[in-house]
Design a protein around this motif. Structure first.
Motif, PDB file in Angstrom:
ATOM      1  N   ALA A   6       0.825  -1.203   0.000  1.00  0.00           N
ATOM      2  CA  ALA A   6       0.000   0.000   0.000  1.00  0.00           C
ATOM      3  C   ALA A   6       0.866   1.263   0.000  1.00  0.00           C
ATOM      4  CB  ALA A   6      -0.933   0.011   1.208  1.00  0.00           C
ATOM      5  N   LEU A   7       2.080   1.159   0.529  1.00  0.00           N
ATOM      6  CA  LEU A   7       2.974   2.319   0.569  1.00  0.00           C
ATOM      7  C   LEU A   7       3.452   2.733  -0.819  1.00  0.00           C
ATOM      8  CD1 LEU A   7       5.195   1.408   3.669  1.00  0.00           C
ATOM      9  CD2 LEU A   7       3.383   3.127   3.557  1.00  0.00           C
ATOM     10  N   LEU A   8       3.370   1.822  -1.786  1.00  0.00           N
ATOM     11  CA  LEU A   8       3.884   2.119  -3.121  1.00  0.00           C
ATOM     12  C   LEU A   8       3.042   3.154  -3.855  1.00  0.00           C
ATOM     13  CD1 LEU A   8       4.927  -1.456  -4.322  1.00  0.00           C
ATOM     14  CD2 LEU A   8       6.266   0.256  -3.099  1.00  0.00           C
ATOM     15  N   ASP A   9       1.807   3.334  -3.424  1.00  0.00           N
ATOM     16  CA  ASP A   9       0.948   4.364  -4.009  1.00  0.00           C
ATOM     17  C   ASP A   9       0.567   5.418  -2.979  1.00  0.00           C
ATOM     18  OD1 ASP A   9       0.906   3.306  -6.588  1.00  0.00           O
ATOM     19  OD2 ASP A   9      -0.745   1.945  -6.123  1.00  0.00           O
ATOM     20  N   ILE A  37       8.991  -9.523  -4.463  1.00  0.00           N
ATOM     21  CA  ILE A  37      10.176  -9.988  -3.732  1.00  0.00           C
ATOM     22  C   ILE A  37      10.272  -9.368  -2.346  1.00  0.00           C
ATOM     23  CG2 ILE A  37      11.460 -10.359  -5.869  1.00  0.00           C
ATOM     24  CD1 ILE A  37      12.942  -7.773  -5.390  1.00  0.00           C
ATOM     25  N   GLY A  38       9.239  -8.618  -1.940  1.00  0.00           N
ATOM     26  CA  GLY A  38       9.321  -7.832  -0.720  1.00  0.00           C
ATOM     27  C   GLY A  38       9.679  -8.600   0.531  1.00  0.00           C
ATOM     28  N   ASP A  39       9.119  -9.807   0.707  1.00  0.00           N
ATOM     29  CA  ASP A  39       9.358 -10.571   1.930  1.00  0.00           C
ATOM     30  C   ASP A  39      10.234 -11.786   1.693  1.00  0.00           C
ATOM     31  OD1 ASP A  39       7.783  -8.921   3.629  1.00  0.00           O
ATOM     32  OD2 ASP A  39       5.975  -9.809   2.761  1.00  0.00           O
ATOM     33  N   ASP A  40      10.841 -11.899   0.501  1.00  0.00           N
ATOM     34  CA  ASP A  40      11.633 -13.069   0.145  1.00  0.00           C
ATOM     35  C   ASP A  40      13.090 -12.680  -0.120  1.00  0.00           C
ATOM     36  OD1 ASP A  40       9.341 -14.586   0.352  1.00  0.00           O
ATOM     37  OD2 ASP A  40       8.865 -14.443  -1.786  1.00  0.00           O
ATOM     38  N   LEU A  47      11.219  -1.170  -3.353  1.00  0.00           N
ATOM     39  CA  LEU A  47      11.381  -2.143  -2.271  1.00  0.00           C
ATOM     40  C   LEU A  47      11.643  -1.425  -0.955  1.00  0.00           C
ATOM     41  CD1 LEU A  47      11.709  -5.099  -1.324  1.00  0.00           C
ATOM     42  CD2 LEU A  47      14.146  -4.912  -1.901  1.00  0.00           C
ATOM     43  N   GLY A  48      12.547  -0.426  -0.983  1.00  0.00           N
ATOM     44  CA  GLY A  48      12.814   0.337   0.223  1.00  0.00           C
ATOM     45  C   GLY A  48      11.591   1.085   0.724  1.00  0.00           C
ATOM     46  N   ILE A  49      10.780   1.617  -0.195  1.00  0.00           N
ATOM     47  CA  ILE A  49       9.561   2.325   0.202  1.00  0.00           C
ATOM     48  C   ILE A  49       8.580   1.368   0.849  1.00  0.00           C
ATOM     49  CG2 ILE A  49       7.528   3.532  -0.705  1.00  0.00           C
ATOM     50  CD1 ILE A  49       9.399   4.717  -2.852  1.00  0.00           C
ATOM     51  N   GLY A  50       8.388   0.202   0.242  1.00  0.00           N
ATOM     52  CA  GLY A  50       7.455  -0.768   0.789  1.00  0.00           C
ATOM     53  C   GLY A  50       7.856  -1.332   2.137  1.00  0.00           C
ATOM     54  N   LEU A  51       9.167  -1.322   2.400  1.00  0.00           N
ATOM     55  CA  LEU A  51       9.663  -1.806   3.701  1.00  0.00           C
ATOM     56  C   LEU A  51       9.741  -0.682   4.738  1.00  0.00           C
ATOM     57  CD1 LEU A  51      12.559  -4.155   2.496  1.00  0.00           C
ATOM     58  CD2 LEU A  51      10.394  -4.861   3.543  1.00  0.00           C
TER      59      LEU A  51
END
Length: 337
Positions: free
Chosen positions: A5-8, A203-206, A331-335
């Motif tokens: 959800a952070l990606l948007d 790939i966010g959690d892998d 990826l950094g934004i989503g984390l």
């Protein structure tokens, strides 16, 4: 945990505005550096009778230049990691120093080239420390406006092409490839149609496993791994096909019904396979690709394929690297980093 959800999310994207703007400016930096170096490159006239015995490239982007030029360069081409220069380098050999950015290793190599009387081609900002260290009667300075490694590599290849040591190519083609990735990966393009946001989410959690079949695709895979590690603070591996297969075979098959609280194996991060395809068709690439996909199928590992844009070798490489840069940023934004 990765939150797609952070990606948007406008506030999350605003916090990453500097990184995203830097990525969006890659094409502009290539054009700017090519324009800045235009006059110096125009003074380089290829003459077969004055070709060096060999070319030694030093600097962060030296291996990229070698990967592009080695198949077509009419003389041996070496990317030297330093320090200094290879023992055989002398006055018959051209040393190419890429300041992107300057570093003590490049300075030492330039100073050593001057000491040995080697012709020296320096591609860097005119006011940089490298330009000062490398100044000599045997030095040709090709000035750039930025220290962007890819832009400096493009200018270097353009200069070597003018000197008759590489095939001519269009700088605009590389810049256009970067612009196309910037447009399709813009933060204003939502998750539903933004390929790089989708890759980051997958790939966010892998643990990402990255593979490229050709020399340039493999180099792009290493750049992806570096960017993903910096963005996430977690592991990311770029490797040859045999090593990727070994990692996949060591993972237990994915159990969709496993309880991560009851089964400690299920709670470990899974492998997420990403294949980088720069449209190089070779039997060895097809075989390796089949082996990797077979191992992924055996163990239920997810996989994504990323295809380079159209154009020459360097344009396709630039397309893959830019896609990896945006994927790492998202990826950094989503984390939440």
């Amino acid at each position: 945990m990765f939150d797609d959800a952070l990606l948007d999310d406008e506030s999350a994207l605003t916090r990453a505005d500097g990184v995203l703007r830097d990525l969006a400016g890659c094409g502009a930096r290539v054009r700017l550096d090519a324009h800045t170096a235009q006059e110096a490159i125009g003074s380089l006239v290829g003459d077969a009778d004055q070709r060096p015995r060999a070319v030694v490239a030093v600097g962060p982007a030296a291996r990229l230049v070698r990967a592009v030029l080695e198949p077509a360069c009419p003389v041996p081409f070496v990317a030297w990691p330093g320090p200094g220069l290879p023992g055989w380098a002398g006055s018959l050999d051209l040393v190419v120093a890429l300041g992107a950015p300057d570093g003590p290793g490049v300075h030492a190599a330039a100073a050593e080239a001057i000491r040995r009387g080697c012709p020296l081609l320096v591609v860097t900002v005119a006011t940089s420390p490298l330009a000062e260290v490398a100044a000599s009667r045997w030095t040709t300075l090709v000035p750039t406006a930025t220290a962007d490694p890819l832009a400096v590599a493009v200018v270097t290849i353009q200069a070597l092409a003018a000197a008759g040591l590489a095939a001519p190519f269009e700088t605009e083609e590389v810049a256009q490839a970067l612009d196309e990735v910037a447009l399709s990966s813009s933060p204003y393009v939502d998750l539903g149609t933004n390929r790089t946001k989708q890759l980051a989410s997958s790939i966010g959690d892998d643990v990402p496993l990255l593979w490229g079949g050709s020399v340039l695709a493999a180099r792009a895979a290493r750049r992806w791994a570096e960017g993903l590690r910096r963005a996430s603070g977690q592991a990311a591996l770029a490797a040859e096909a045999d090593d990727i297969v070994a990692v996949l075979d060591a993972n237990p098959p994915r159990d969709l019904f496993a309880d991560p609280f009851e089964d400690p194996v299920a709670s470990r991060p899974a492998s997420a396979l990403v294949l980088l395809d720069d449209r190089v068709e070779a039997p060895s690439v097809r075989i390796d690709r089949g082996n990797i996909l077979g191992a992924a199928a055996r163990h239920g590992a997810r996989h994504d394929e990323v295809f380079a844009g159209e154009g020459g070798d360097l344009a396709r490489y630039a397309s893959l690297v830019a896609t990896g840069g945006y994927t790492a940023a998202y990826l950094g934004i989503g984390l939440g980093r």
